[in-house]
Design a protein around this motif. Structure first.
Motif, PDB file in Angstrom:
ATOM      1  N   THR A 114      10.545   9.534  -0.935  1.00  0.00           N
ATOM      2  CA  THR A 114      10.768  10.535   0.134  1.00  0.00           C
ATOM      3  C   THR A 114       9.668  10.511   1.181  1.00  0.00           C
ATOM      4  O   THR A 114       9.925  10.705   2.363  1.00  0.00           O
ATOM      5  CB  THR A 114      10.739  11.997  -0.392  1.00  0.00           C
ATOM      6  N   LEU A 115       8.460  10.323   0.707  1.00  0.00           N
ATOM      7  CA  LEU A 115       7.319  10.439   1.620  1.00  0.00           C
ATOM      8  C   LEU A 115       6.951   9.126   2.305  1.00  0.00           C
ATOM      9  O   LEU A 115       6.076   9.096   3.150  1.00  0.00           O
ATOM     10  CB  LEU A 115       6.088  10.932   0.854  1.00  0.00           C
ATOM     11  N   SER A 116       7.631   8.051   1.920  1.00  0.00           N
ATOM     12  CA  SER A 116       7.167   6.761   2.444  1.00  0.00           C
ATOM     13  C   SER A 116       7.658   6.498   3.863  1.00  0.00           C
ATOM     14  O   SER A 116       7.078   5.709   4.579  1.00  0.00           O
ATOM     15  CB  SER A 116       7.577   5.621   1.519  1.00  0.00           C
ATOM     16  N   TYR A 117       8.775   7.137   4.236  1.00  0.00           N
ATOM     17  CA  TYR A 117       9.323   6.860   5.564  1.00  0.00           C
ATOM     18  C   TYR A 117       9.118   7.993   6.565  1.00  0.00           C
ATOM     19  O   TYR A 117       9.323   9.163   6.243  1.00  0.00           O
ATOM     20  CB  TYR A 117      10.832   6.586   5.461  1.00  0.00           C
ATOM     21  N   ALA A 151       2.201   1.485   1.384  1.00  0.00           N
ATOM     22  CA  ALA A 151       0.794   1.090   1.526  1.00  0.00           C
ATOM     23  C   ALA A 151       0.246   1.524   2.884  1.00  0.00           C
ATOM     24  O   ALA A 151      -0.947   1.838   3.023  1.00  0.00           O
ATOM     25  CB  ALA A 151       0.668  -0.422   1.351  1.00  0.00           C
ATOM     26  N   GLY A 152       1.135   1.569   3.875  1.00  0.00           N
ATOM     27  CA  GLY A 152       0.732   1.945   5.236  1.00  0.00           C
ATOM     28  C   GLY A 152       0.266   3.388   5.365  1.00  0.00           C
ATOM     29  O   GLY A 152      -0.304   3.789   6.378  1.00  0.00           O
ATOM     30  N   ARG A 153       0.514   4.175   4.323  1.00  0.00           N
ATOM     31  CA  ARG A 153       0.044   5.584   4.346  1.00  0.00           C
ATOM     32  C   ARG A 153      -1.457   5.667   4.068  1.00  0.00           C
ATOM     33  O   ARG A 153      -2.057   6.727   4.248  1.00  0.00           O
ATOM     34  CB  ARG A 153       0.745   6.427   3.282  1.00  0.00           C
ATOM     35  N   ALA A 154      -2.033   4.583   3.581  1.00  0.00           N
ATOM     36  CA  ALA A 154      -3.468   4.617   3.227  1.00  0.00           C
ATOM     37  C   ALA A 154      -4.332   4.563   4.476  1.00  0.00           C
ATOM     38  O   ALA A 154      -4.111   3.755   5.372  1.00  0.00           O
ATOM     39  CB  ALA A 154      -3.795   3.443   2.305  1.00  0.00           C
ATOM     40  N   GLY A 155      -5.313   5.448   4.530  1.00  0.00           N
ATOM     41  CA  GLY A 155      -6.233   5.475   5.681  1.00  0.00           C
ATOM     42  C   GLY A 155      -5.796   6.523   6.681  1.00  0.00           C
ATOM     43  O   GLY A 155      -4.622   6.634   6.988  1.00  0.00           O
ATOM     44  N   GLY A 163      -9.039   2.876   4.258  1.00  0.00           N
ATOM     45  CA  GLY A 163      -8.125   3.479   3.294  1.00  0.00           C
ATOM     46  C   GLY A 163      -7.858   2.476   2.193  1.00  0.00           C
ATOM     47  O   GLY A 163      -8.119   1.288   2.362  1.00  0.00           O
ATOM     48  N   GLU A 164      -7.383   2.953   1.065  1.00  0.00           N
ATOM     49  CA  GLU A 164      -7.141   2.034  -0.049  1.00  0.00           C
ATOM     50  C   GLU A 164      -5.710   2.167  -0.544  1.00  0.00           C
ATOM     51  O   GLU A 164      -5.244   3.274  -0.810  1.00  0.00           O
ATOM     52  CB  GLU A 164      -8.092   2.360  -1.213  1.00  0.00           C
ATOM     53  N   ALA A 165      -5.019   1.042  -0.648  1.00  0.00           N
ATOM     54  CA  ALA A 165      -3.682   1.030  -1.260  1.00  0.00           C
ATOM     55  C   ALA A 165      -3.796   0.264  -2.562  1.00  0.00           C
ATOM     56  O   ALA A 165      -4.268  -0.872  -2.585  1.00  0.00           O
ATOM     57  CB  ALA A 165      -2.692   0.362  -0.327  1.00  0.00           C
ATOM     58  N   ILE A 166      -3.414   0.899  -3.646  1.00  0.00           N
ATOM     59  CA  ILE A 166      -3.640   0.307  -4.972  1.00  0.00           C
ATOM     60  C   ILE A 166      -2.317   0.110  -5.713  1.00  0.00           C
ATOM     61  O   ILE A 166      -1.518   1.040  -5.842  1.00  0.00           O
ATOM     62  CB  ILE A 166      -4.555   1.230  -5.809  1.00  0.00           C
TER      63      ILE A 166
END
Length: 549
Positions: A114-117, A151-155, A163-166
């Motif tokens: 839900t939160l990714s887009y 992953a683009g939500r990181a930072g 930002g870090e995407a793990i």
DNA sequence: GGACGGTGAAACTTCAGGTTGCCTC
DNA sequence: GAAGTTTCACCGTCC
């Protein structure tokens, strides 16, 4: 960078989250199911001490009239500054979570996609715990595009420099796969979905209805210039689908053409010709492949170019209502079959079997018994013939019955917590489905008025109002009053106050005991006024009182 | 000895989401 | 296919 976690086995994501909180940063965790999102949020919350966010937690708990298990679970998590986020939450809860994450009150959100887009909700850390999701072929990797969205939500641009995407790998082999597929891999190509029948049905009708296209040629030129045309350029297959759609729209009487006036004289350039008895249908275009030689094909081509299409009154309205023509036709045919003895369940099943209602509520194993019971009771009264048990559509038909059952339960005043406990229907989903059926009902009422089948309008209006409030028919008179919804109306009714006349006769002190003084005084005031004035300023989308009185 | 509670293995069940659409004030 | 939930058997504790 690859992070090796040597903390508690199997709880890597919890450890990373706790580490993030220790550093006074925020993080988003993406998972593949709603249950997983809730469970992880709860597990994280269980590991947090010395934090208490009572205010926001209370708001989450009281978002519904009667809190569900889901509300209680969210409340427990939010007390610790942790939340879960998925489509089963109601809009108020989702907004509450998003706003408080932005303001820093909430440190962690465990979410489904839900939160990714399309949402502005960055975090220092993004943990993508699940890179596989259940689909038609079992568990499969999610698209690279989706991974990139997450992953683009990181930072947080402007606030932090990094930002870090793990991603979390369970084995060495999985680690290599993740690096190859997601980190070094390319995103999937984007393809146009224009040439899909439901989409084309709507666009063909709207182009004709808006006078943007009047002939088959106009439509081909238009679609040739779209992204689909650019990408595939397969005009032959597109033209075949367009012919099919034109035929269908004529059959439904949503468009009309001058085919019967088009001459079959090869040398006649006028649209009308006296000796044109030949009725030419769009389906005949399909035959042109076999008539490729000689004048015959030229003749056919000329005829086709002469055919002009216009939208009928009802077709124009279908387009304005943004309905799929197939749905509009299905609803009109269904309602024409109904009479005063048709059970409401049959109407609800008709709406539940439209494309617009998808995805349907899925029938679970534990639902089998009551669904079979419903079928025994109502199958003969349905407005559309059900598929056979061995047909591939049968499962979907059962799902449509469950969805209809859900609506039926709702208009019999079942509370949201019971819906969730007994049938697994989450409050967020309830709201979405109610919104869709309200739109479909509104549209059908409108189409009935245009089609002169006005005798059905009253039943549909009543059904719409009952769905809007989730009440039995007996409460409708009381809902005409401002500030009276399903709970207060039921209270009044059960205490012998069943309509506006009863409210007028009732003693103010009695009403105050039931509803509190200010509401009691207010509804007293309302019944003393002209009834027709009451709907002014009522809630959004509420139907006017005159229609139901 | 029976009731009760805790624990862990096995069996069972279920599995994301979205936009826009209509009305009105 | 995987994870969460439910069920059930088993064992220890307490009254």
């Amino acid at each position: 960078m690859i992070i090796n976690i040597n903390e508690r086995d199997g709880e890597e994501s919890i450890d990373i989250v706790l580490d993030t909180i220790q550093h006074k940063k925020q993080c988003l965790v993406f998972l593949n199911t709603k249950k997983s999102a809730e469970k992880l949020a709860e597990d994280i919350a269980d590991n947090i001490k010395d934090i208490s966010k009572k205010d926001i937690a209370e708001k989450a708990l009281n978002a519904l009239q009667s809190p569900t298990k889901q509300c209680n679970r969210l409340h427990k998590c939010m007390l610790k500054g942790v939340a879960f986020h998925h489509s089963g939450l109601v809009e108020e809860q989702r907004k509450l979570i998003e706003e408080n994450f932005r303001s820093g009150e909430i440190s962690v959100i465990c979410s489904t996609p839900t939160l990714s887009y399309g949402m502005d909700l960055p975090a220092f850390r993004v943990i993508i715990r699940d890179l596989k999701r259940y689909g038609k072929r079992g568990m499969d990797y999610i698209p690279v595009l989706e991974y990139m969205q997450m992953a683009g939500r990181a930072g947080r641009p402007g606030k932090e420099t990094k930002g870090e995407a793990i991603c979390i790998a369970k084995t060495e082999a999985e680690k290599d796969k993740i690096i190859d597929k997601f980190i070094l891999g390319k995103p999937e190509e984007i393809y146009s979905k224009l040439a899909v029948e439901p989409v084309l049905r709507m666009y063909v009708l709207s182009l004709i209805s808006g006078d943007i296209a009047r002939t088959r040629e106009d439509l081909l030129v238009f679609f040739g210039k779209t992204f689909w045309g650019h990408q595939f350029g397969d005009i032959d297959s597109l033209s075949r689908i367009i012919d099919k759609m034109l035929n269908l729209l004529e059959e439904y009487k949503f468009v009309a053409s001058n085919k019967s006036n088009v001459s079959d004289c090869t040398d006649c350039s006028k649209i009308s010709c006296e000796n044109s008895d030949d009725l030419f249908t769009s389906a005949d275009v399909l035959k042109t492949d076999t008539l490729k030689n000689g004048n015959l094909k030229n003749t056919e081509d000329k005829k086709i170019k002469q055919i002009k299409y216009t939208a009928t009154l009802i077709g124009r309205r279908v387009s304005q209502l943004y309905l799929d023509p197939l749905t509009a036709n299905k609803l009109l045919e269904g309602i024409a079959k109904s009479d005063s003895n048709t059970p409401l369940f049959s109407h609800l099943q008709m709406f539940s079997s439209t494309l617009e209602m998808r995805p349907l509520l899925r029938m679970r194993k534990s639902d089998e018994e009551f669904i079979q019971g419903l079928l025994i009771k109502y199958e003969d009264a349905l407005l559309e013939d059900p598929p056979k048990v061995y047909d591939y559509e049968y499962d979907e038909y059962l799902d449509s019955c469950k969805t209809a059952f859900f609506f039926h339960t709702w208009i019999n005043e079942t509370k949201e917590d019971k819906m969730l406990d007994e049938y697994g229907i989450e409050p967020g989903l309830i709201r979405v489905k109610l919104e869709i059926i309200d739109w479909l009902l509104y549209s059908l009422i409108d189409l009935c008025n245009i089609s002169q089948i006005k005798d059905k309008v009253n039943i549909l209006n009543k059904l719409r109002l009952r769905l809007k409030y989730g009440v039995k028919e007996e409460l409708l008179p009381l809902l005409k009053l401002k500030s009276i919804g399903r709970i207060r109306a039921r209270k009044l009714f059960d205490n012998g106050i069943k309509d506006l006349g009863d409210v007028k006769m009732a003693d103010l002190s009695n009403l105050s005991t039931l509803l509190g003084h200010s509401i009691a005084a207010d509804i007293k005031k309302q019944v003393d006024q002209e009834i027709k004035e009451i709907p002014k300023g009522t809630r959004k989308g509420q139907l006017s009182i005159e229609k139901f009185s």
